[in-house]
Design a protein around this motif. Sequence first.
Motif, short mmCIF file in Angstrom:
data_model
loop_
_atom_site.label_atom_id
_atom_site.label_comp_id
_atom_site.label_asym_id
_atom_site.label_seq_id
_atom_site.Cartn_x
_atom_site.Cartn_y
_atom_site.Cartn_z
N GLY A 115 0.83 -1.20 0.00
CA GLY A 115 0.00 0.00 0.00
C GLY A 115 0.86 1.25 0.00
N ILE A 116 0.37 2.30 -0.63
CA ILE A 116 1.11 3.55 -0.75
C ILE A 116 0.47 4.63 0.12
N VAL A 117 1.28 5.32 0.90
CA VAL A 117 0.81 6.49 1.63
C VAL A 117 0.82 7.65 0.64
N GLU A 118 -0.36 8.07 0.23
CA GLU A 118 -0.46 9.08 -0.83
C GLU A 118 -0.22 10.47 -0.26
N ASP A 119 1.05 10.73 0.06
CA ASP A 119 1.44 12.03 0.59
C ASP A 119 2.94 12.18 0.36
N SER A 120 3.41 13.41 0.29
CA SER A 120 4.83 13.67 0.13
C SER A 120 5.37 14.36 1.37
N GLY A 121 6.68 14.29 1.55
CA GLY A 121 7.30 14.92 2.71
C GLY A 121 7.17 14.12 3.98
N VAL A 122 6.77 12.86 3.90
CA VAL A 122 6.55 12.04 5.09
C VAL A 122 7.88 11.75 5.78
N LEU A 123 7.93 12.00 7.07
CA LEU A 123 9.12 11.68 7.87
C LEU A 123 8.97 10.25 8.38
N LEU A 124 9.73 9.34 7.78
CA LEU A 124 9.53 7.91 8.04
C LEU A 124 9.71 7.54 9.50
N ASP A 125 10.60 8.23 10.20
CA ASP A 125 10.82 7.85 11.59
C ASP A 125 9.66 8.22 12.50
N THR A 126 8.68 8.96 11.98
CA THR A 126 7.49 9.30 12.77
C THR A 126 6.29 8.46 12.37
N LEU A 127 6.43 7.62 11.37
CA LEU A 127 5.29 6.87 10.82
C LEU A 127 4.84 5.77 11.78
N LEU A 128 3.55 5.79 12.13
CA LEU A 128 2.93 4.73 12.91
C LEU A 128 1.85 4.08 12.06
N VAL A 129 1.95 2.77 11.89
CA VAL A 129 0.99 2.04 11.07
C VAL A 129 0.08 1.25 11.99
N LYS A 130 -1.22 1.37 11.77
CA LYS A 130 -2.19 0.71 12.64
C LYS A 130 -3.15 -0.16 11.83
N SER A 131 -3.49 -1.28 12.42
CA SER A 131 -4.55 -2.15 11.90
C SER A 131 -5.63 -2.17 12.95
N GLY A 132 -6.68 -1.42 12.70
CA GLY A 132 -7.69 -1.25 13.74
C GLY A 132 -7.10 -0.46 14.89
N ALA A 133 -7.21 -1.02 16.09
CA ALA A 133 -6.66 -0.36 17.28
C ALA A 133 -5.23 -0.77 17.57
N SER A 134 -4.71 -1.73 16.82
CA SER A 134 -3.37 -2.27 17.08
C SER A 134 -2.32 -1.51 16.27
N THR A 135 -1.24 -1.13 16.95
CA THR A 135 -0.10 -0.50 16.28
C THR A 135 0.85 -1.59 15.81
N LEU A 136 1.15 -1.60 14.51
CA LEU A 136 2.02 -2.63 13.94
C LEU A 136 3.48 -2.29 14.20
N ILE A 137 4.31 -3.33 14.15
CA ILE A 137 5.73 -3.17 14.45
C ILE A 137 6.52 -3.19 13.14
#
Length: 483
Positions: A115-137
Amino acid sequence: MAYKHGIDIVENPTSLTPPITADSAVQVVVGTAPVHLSENISGVVNQPVLAYSLAEAQRKLGYSDDFNAYTLCESMYASFQLAAVAPIIFINVLDPAVHKTAISAKAVSLANGEGIVEDSGVLLDTLLVKSGASTLIKDVDYLVSFNSYGKPVIVKLSDTLADNASLTVDYDKLDSSLVTAEDIIGGYDAVSKSYKGLELLKVIYPKFNVVAGTILAPGFSHLPEVGAVLQAKTKKINGSFNAIALLDLDTTAVTSYNEAQAWKNSNSYNSTHAVALWPKVKVGDKQIHYSALMGAVMAMVDARNDSVPHESPSNEVVAISGAVLADGTEVYLDQAEANHLNGVGVTTLLNWNGWKTWGNNTAAYPNTTDPKDRYVAIRRIFNWWGNTFILSYFDKVDDPTNTRLIESIVDAENIRANGYAARGQIAGARMEFRSDMNPTTDLLDGKIVFVQRLAGFLPAEHITNILEFDPQMLTSAIFGGAS
């Protein structure tokens, strides 16, 4: 694997033209870069970065075609791709710790596990990916990296995620709109004990042993407060060196050639060490500020002249599609209109069998008519000659003040001048050491003064051919062959 016997031919893709170097026109460009795409974000914020190629600049600073957001990329594009010149020193003021915006719960849908995060300028070290209420590692449940468009691509690793899972992401993104004129101007930070913005000019020679030839800030130099500081910073860099500032006029305020003089005068774009430029430039669907193009043109012209800046950067063919205002309106000037701009100290663009730079005067014209301050080529030859003198003889400072020292400098300078004159790069130069300029009181104080006369060739700005009808030629043509 097939059995091979004979000769094979393998073709590699065409490489980019290697850049040529011009030591006399080293550009120092201040602005914003897509540092989220760089190899070391923290190492390129308010730090001078030297680059000799697009690949090096891209690796150190990142690269994006979004020139509105990332102004340093204008100079990368103009110098490395359009003109193939180097080096350039970049100063990025876009700070991910300051100039950022928080984004929450942005939807990302996986397809075949990606999947692609449709945005530019994203700071990868701040990215949190979630599936529902769970934060993925990261690196356990998923991998993430930028694609060729600078957008993060999430690739699932965990079998607990479906190939078509719906995710949400939180992150910070760079926001170049938060960068202000004050960020470009910079100053000294007493807390971190470091320089920022244009104040970093004083760091460049001690760090790289490179002398700035031109100073520019495309995307910001049309702001009067930035223009004022750019003009001030051209003189006595490190207490010694002189440079040229490239200043864009505001193409949202100056929408016609006849408005340029009033705007230029009211905002004091009038330095003898500056070039005022109008309008912007279009290359295909890209817009860049004229200052980015002119910096590249100056370096290109100098490079073909062995880094001697004696030739004017005017009437040079440039690989552009057109001249435009900020809103995209195309600008077509005839020669009379372009000459009007030249007459008020503004360099412009002329479409004359192809797009060309057009203008020989510094921003000080018409308030000054002194050739060394009026003409860009003469101003630059004086800057370069003086800078070269400093670099050549700095090692002689603190030597004994004797005849050997004096004669060695005078003889070396006159020999150097004769060489450039023989090549047609200057009209001449002559150095003297005169007793009337070196009184005993100064000699006792450890001070000696030389006087050097220098003349560069002025640009042939106007050529006239007087045509006259000759009746005798007509008579000879008709009757000359008669018997």
